[in-house]
Design a protein around this motif. Structure first.
Motif, PDB file in Angstrom:
ATOM      1  N   ALA A  19       2.203   6.937  -4.342  1.00 28.17           N
ATOM      2  CA  ALA A  19       1.038   7.034  -5.223  1.00 28.17           C
ATOM      3  C   ALA A  19       0.382   5.668  -5.412  1.00 28.17           C
ATOM      4  CB  ALA A  19       1.453   7.595  -6.575  1.00 28.17           C
ATOM      5  N   ALA A  20      -0.848   5.696  -5.887  1.00 28.71           N
ATOM      6  CA  ALA A  20      -1.510   4.455  -6.274  1.00 28.71           C
ATOM      7  C   ALA A  20      -0.891   3.949  -7.574  1.00 28.71           C
ATOM      8  CB  ALA A  20      -3.009   4.690  -6.471  1.00 28.71           C
ATOM      9  N   PRO A  21      -0.779   2.642  -7.751  1.00 33.18           N
ATOM     10  CA  PRO A  21      -0.152   2.126  -8.972  1.00 33.18           C
ATOM     11  C   PRO A  21      -1.043   2.289 -10.189  1.00 33.18           C
ATOM     12  CG  PRO A  21      -0.984   0.318  -7.639  1.00 33.18           C
ATOM     13  CD  PRO A  21      -1.170   1.561  -6.828  1.00 33.18           C
ATOM     14  N   SER A  22      -0.430   2.575 -11.313  1.00 39.72           N
ATOM     15  CA  SER A  22      -1.141   2.545 -12.585  1.00 39.72           C
ATOM     16  C   SER A  22      -1.149   1.112 -13.098  1.00 39.72           C
ATOM     17  CB  SER A  22      -0.444   3.456 -13.600  1.00 39.72           C
ATOM     18  OG  SER A  22       0.837   2.924 -13.929  1.00 39.72           O
ATOM     19  N   VAL A  23      -1.872   0.880 -14.174  1.00 36.12           N
ATOM     20  CA  VAL A  23      -1.888  -0.456 -14.766  1.00 36.12           C
ATOM     21  C   VAL A  23      -0.487  -0.850 -15.219  1.00 36.12           C
ATOM     22  CG1 VAL A  23      -2.791  -1.851 -16.670  1.00 36.12           C
ATOM     23  CG2 VAL A  23      -4.298  -0.267 -15.461  1.00 36.12           C
ATOM     24  N   ASP A  24       0.261   0.100 -15.773  1.00 37.81           N
ATOM     25  CA  ASP A  24       1.632  -0.199 -16.196  1.00 37.81           C
ATOM     26  C   ASP A  24       2.515  -0.530 -15.002  1.00 37.81           C
ATOM     27  OD1 ASP A  24       1.022   0.179 -18.851  1.00 37.81           O
ATOM     28  OD2 ASP A  24       1.619   2.297 -18.864  1.00 37.81           O
ATOM     29  N   ASP A  25       2.303   0.143 -13.880  1.00 41.12           N
ATOM     30  CA  ASP A  25       3.111  -0.110 -12.685  1.00 41.12           C
ATOM     31  C   ASP A  25       2.928  -1.539 -12.176  1.00 41.12           C
ATOM     32  OD1 ASP A  25       4.185   2.485 -12.482  1.00 41.12           O
ATOM     33  OD2 ASP A  25       2.428   3.201 -11.383  1.00 41.12           O
ATOM     34  N   LEU A  26       1.724  -2.069 -12.280  1.00 36.95           N
ATOM     35  CA  LEU A  26       1.421  -3.373 -11.684  1.00 36.95           C
ATOM     36  C   LEU A  26       2.327  -4.469 -12.236  1.00 36.95           C
ATOM     37  CD1 LEU A  26      -2.490  -3.326 -11.521  1.00 36.95           C
ATOM     38  CD2 LEU A  26      -0.858  -2.883  -9.686  1.00 36.95           C
TER      39      LEU A  26
ATOM     40  N   LEU B 177       6.574   3.557  -6.572  1.00 34.22           N
ATOM     41  CA  LEU B 177       5.342   4.357  -6.575  1.00 34.22           C
ATOM     42  C   LEU B 177       5.462   5.681  -5.833  1.00 34.22           C
ATOM     43  CD1 LEU B 177       2.811   1.463  -5.843  1.00 34.22           C
ATOM     44  CD2 LEU B 177       3.539   2.340  -8.070  1.00 34.22           C
ATOM     45  N   ARG B 178       6.384   5.758  -4.876  1.00 35.87           N
ATOM     46  CA  ARG B 178       6.600   6.988  -4.097  1.00 35.87           C
ATOM     47  C   ARG B 178       5.304   7.508  -3.481  1.00 35.87           C
ATOM     48  NH1 ARG B 178      11.751   8.453  -4.844  1.00 35.87           N
ATOM     49  NH2 ARG B 178      12.823   7.681  -6.714  1.00 35.87           N
TER      50      ARG B 178
ATOM     51  N   LEU C 226      -2.525   0.397   0.689  1.00 32.64           N
ATOM     52  CA  LEU C 226      -2.545   0.160   2.134  1.00 32.64           C
ATOM     53  C   LEU C 226      -1.134   0.026   2.705  1.00 32.64           C
ATOM     54  CD1 LEU C 226      -5.486  -2.388   2.577  1.00 32.64           C
ATOM     55  CD2 LEU C 226      -5.465   0.026   3.200  1.00 32.64           C
ATOM     56  N   LEU C 227      -0.292  -0.750   2.038  1.00 28.32           N
ATOM     57  CA  LEU C 227       1.037  -1.031   2.590  1.00 28.32           C
ATOM     58  C   LEU C 227       1.948   0.195   2.561  1.00 28.32           C
ATOM     59  CD1 LEU C 227       1.717  -4.610   1.192  1.00 28.32           C
ATOM     60  CD2 LEU C 227       1.079  -3.965   3.519  1.00 28.32           C
ATOM     61  N   GLN C 228       1.711   1.116   1.647  1.00 25.81           N
ATOM     62  CA  GLN C 228       2.510   2.340   1.646  1.00 25.81           C
ATOM     63  C   GLN C 228       2.108   3.277   2.785  1.00 25.81           C
ATOM     64  OE1 GLN C 228       3.834   4.010  -2.433  1.00 25.81           O
ATOM     65  NE2 GLN C 228       1.851   3.044  -2.833  1.00 25.81           N
ATOM     66  N   ARG C 229       0.883   3.156   3.247  1.00 26.81           N
ATOM     67  CA  ARG C 229       0.379   4.093   4.257  1.00 26.81           C
ATOM     68  C   ARG C 229       0.369   3.509   5.666  1.00 26.81           C
ATOM     69  NH1 ARG C 229      -4.851   6.677   1.017  1.00 26.81           N
ATOM     70  NH2 ARG C 229      -3.663   7.417  -0.808  1.00 26.81           N
ATOM     71  N   PHE C 230       0.251   2.181   5.776  1.00 23.90           N
ATOM     72  CA  PHE C 230       0.045   1.583   7.092  1.00 23.90           C
ATOM     73  C   PHE C 230       0.933   0.356   7.290  1.00 23.90           C
ATOM     74  CE2 PHE C 230      -4.089   3.305   5.640  1.00 23.90           C
ATOM     75  CZ  PHE C 230      -4.230   4.336   6.581  1.00 23.90           C
ATOM     76  N   ARG C 231       1.245   0.094   8.551  1.00 23.17           N
ATOM     77  CA  ARG C 231       1.895  -1.157   8.942  1.00 23.17           C
ATOM     78  C   ARG C 231       0.904  -1.948   9.796  1.00 23.17           C
ATOM     79  NH1 ARG C 231       4.490  -2.728  13.464  1.00 23.17           N
ATOM     80  NH2 ARG C 231       4.669  -0.590  14.277  1.00 23.17           N
ATOM     81  N   PHE C 232       0.757  -3.215   9.481  1.00 29.93           N
ATOM     82  CA  PHE C 232      -0.235  -4.054  10.151  1.00 29.93           C
ATOM     83  C   PHE C 232       0.472  -5.109  11.001  1.00 29.93           C
ATOM     84  CE2 PHE C 232      -2.024  -2.497   6.212  1.00 29.93           C
ATOM     85  CZ  PHE C 232      -3.285  -2.053   6.574  1.00 29.93           C
ATOM     86  N   GLU C 233      -0.065  -5.344  12.191  1.00 31.32           N
ATOM     87  CA  GLU C 233       0.440  -6.432  13.011  1.00 31.32           C
ATOM     88  C   GLU C 233      -0.716  -7.108  13.730  1.00 31.32           C
ATOM     89  OE1 GLU C 233       1.985  -4.837  17.215  1.00 31.32           O
ATOM     90  OE2 GLU C 233       3.020  -3.863  15.536  1.00 31.32           O
TER      91      GLU C 233
END
Length: 265
Positions: free
Chosen positions: A93-100, A90-91, A206-213
């Motif tokens: 970006a938000a995923p498209s339907v095809d990406d999913l 995705l680099r 979310l996971l591309q932008r943030f790390r959660f702990e």
């Protein structure tokens, strides 16, 4: 308590109804007025349907996202691989339907989360006629409750059923009645496809932008009414995505400790 006063405030003035469509509350009033004029729904029935839409369409997805982020925070090695997959495909970006359809790790992570923590863990059905079940005869009108939560934890269906093992989905297909986070058959949730798409898109962003702990000391209990949610909510420490994935010592308390086993990671 919120929908009923809104329903009682609706107006028959068409101009006011049109203006009211510009805000969320007004939109509900407008839909309410149209439904009551063009359908046979009584007001109590309509309010019941609106309640189901709000609970089934929003609360279940938000709970599924909470439980998935909780599990990913406890399994950093898998999460690192998942973030690699998202970054490569995705680099940012938000995923498209095809990406999913190409995001295998995202798919199995959500499947495994829904197996361990189904947002709606029980099914309720009514027998419309006398029928046999497990050596018993159920009379007409019997309420039957089945537990998806317990089915998803049966060791003859799932090896190490209390462990978060997303890789298991590369080699199994348990069938719609052994794995049914959205129920199955003619009463299956009509929003299942939309819900999965919604969860995947939000999680990928979310996971591309943030790390959660998890905080070093965390108490999480399950709260169950119709849906199953973490109580008192899920507290997470949010970092910009720095890829600092490593196992951290977390003192995890509460009834959630009875619901799964930590996997070595």
């Amino acid at each position: 308590t919120t929908i009923r006063p809104s329903a009682q405030e609706r107006t028959s003035d068409e101009d006011e109804i049109i203006v009211s469509k510009t805000d969320p509350k007004g939109r509900i009033l407008y839909v309410n007025d149209v439904f009551l004029r063009v359908s046979a729904f009584a007001e109590d029935e309509l309010i019941g349907h609106l309640g189901v839409i709000l609970a089934a369409g929003h609360e279940t997805s938000s709970n599924a996202l909470c439980w998935t982020l909780f599990l990913l925070a406890l399994h950093p090695r898998f999460t690192a691989d998942l973030v690699d997959e998202l970054a490569g495909a995705l680099r940012g970006a938000a995923p498209s339907v095809d990406d999913l359809g190409k995001l295998r790790l995202l798919d199995v992570a959500i499947k495994e989360s829904l197996r361990l923590f189904p947002p709606v863990p029980l099914n309720h059905r009514l027998a419309f006629g006398e029928c046999p079940l497990g050596g018993y005869t159920l009379p007409h009108g019997t309420e039957v409750i089945s537990s998806l939560y317990h089915t998803h934890r049966m060791p003859d269906l799932y090896a190490e059923p209390l462990r978060f093992r997303p890789e298991r989905w590369d080699g199994i297909d348990p069938g719609p009645y052994a794995y049914s986070p959205f129920s199955a058959g003619p009463r299956m949730c009509i929003g299942a496809t939309f819900a999965l798409m919604e969860i995947k898109i939000v999680l990928a962003i979310l996971l591309q932008r943030f790390r959660f702990e998890l905080p070093p000391k965390s108490r999480i209990d399950r709260f169950f009414s119709i849906t199953m949610a973490p109580r008192p909510g899920l507290r997470l420490i949010v970092h910009a995505q720095d890829r600092e994935f490593r196992q951290r010592d977390v003192e995890l308390r509460g009834s959630v400790r009875e619901m799964f086993e930590l996997s070595p990671n």
